[in-house]
Design an enzyme around this catalytic site. Structure first.
Site, mmCIF file in Angstrom:
data_model
loop_
_atom_site.group_PDB
_atom_site.id
_atom_site.type_symbol
_atom_site.label_atom_id
_atom_site.label_comp_id
_atom_site.label_asym_id
_atom_site.label_seq_id
_atom_site.Cartn_x
_atom_site.Cartn_y
_atom_site.Cartn_z
ATOM 1 N N HIS A 43 -9.745 -2.427 -5.166
ATOM 2 C CA HIS A 43 -8.898 -2.260 -6.286
ATOM 3 C C HIS A 43 -7.488 -1.871 -5.647
ATOM 4 O O HIS A 43 -7.534 -1.522 -4.467
ATOM 5 C CB HIS A 43 -9.398 -1.012 -6.975
ATOM 6 C CG HIS A 43 -9.423 0.357 -6.286
ATOM 7 N ND1 HIS A 43 -10.237 0.589 -5.467
ATOM 8 C CD2 HIS A 43 -8.369 1.249 -6.241
ATOM 9 C CE1 HIS A 43 -9.893 1.634 -4.976
ATOM 10 N NE2 HIS A 43 -9.035 2.182 -5.397
ATOM 11 N N HIS A 125 -1.382 -1.526 -2.162
ATOM 12 C CA HIS A 125 -2.407 -2.280 -1.030
ATOM 13 C C HIS A 125 -3.830 -1.999 -1.805
ATOM 14 O O HIS A 125 -3.978 -1.271 -2.590
ATOM 15 C CB HIS A 125 -2.075 -1.404 0.086
ATOM 16 C CG HIS A 125 -2.605 -0.227 0.043
ATOM 17 N ND1 HIS A 125 -1.948 0.933 -0.369
ATOM 18 C CD2 HIS A 125 -4.021 0.555 0.610
ATOM 19 C CE1 HIS A 125 -2.730 2.224 -0.323
ATOM 20 N NE2 HIS A 125 -3.790 1.897 0.391
#
Length: 176
Positions: A43, A125
């Site tokens: 995620h 990220h």
């Protein structure tokens, strides 16, 4: 007093991209490079909230529901390693403005609600590997995954039977 939950807001990766990223990671990083994150746990964190009471969770969910922002397209085409935190990551060379705005709104709401927010700038990220104690070779440019982002979610992080599991508790749709 109610029990707290460890929560964060994040963008889910489509299942097909999760599978492709895991396959790419296996091809480009040796097995001993670090502890790989499970495909279902991949995620992009927008705002980490920490251990939150049920009352604070409800307040943050109400605030998240008020966000009126259009969706955006996210391209994952960058990778790197943070040696200090021992993380190998996948990210975006040019994060879309919508992503940065969404993260900034959620982080500001979290901060105003008493959730500590790191003073470090937001670096969107996806963590690929944890506990990467040694420097690893980062694959050369040329990899790329692009997908539309039309929603974000509130996740709970639980450590159960020796494994971390992220469970989406609530989702909000971004404007078309």
């Amino acid at each position: 007093m109610s029990e707290s939950k460890r929560l964060f807001f994040a963008i889910e990766l489509p299942a097909g991209i999760q599978t492709e990223v895991v396959h790419w990671r296996a091809q480009h990083f040796p097995a001993d490079a670090g502890r790989p994150i499970a495909a279902a746990n991949l995620h992009l964190t927008l705002a980490f909230l920490g251990d939150i009471s049920a009352e604070k969770q409800r307040a943050l969910e109400t605030l998240a529901g008020r966000i009126q922002q259009p969706g955006f397209t996210l391209t994952l085409d960058d990778a790197g390693q943070w040696l200090r935190s021992r993380v190998v990551w996948l990210g975006a060379r040019q994060p879309p403005r919508g992503l940065l705005q969404l993260a900034n709104m959620l982080r500001a709401q979290a901060s105003r609600s008493g959730c500590y927010q790191s003073p470090q700038p937001f670096h969107p990220h996806i963590t690929l590997l944890r506990d990467a104690a040694q420097a690893v070779a980062i694959p050369p440019p040329g990899f790329r995954w692009t997908f539309p982002v039309g929603a974000f979610a509130l996740y709970e992080s639980q450590f159960i039977n020796g494994r971390t599991r992220y469970t989406a508790l609530n989702r909000w749709t971004l404007k078309p």
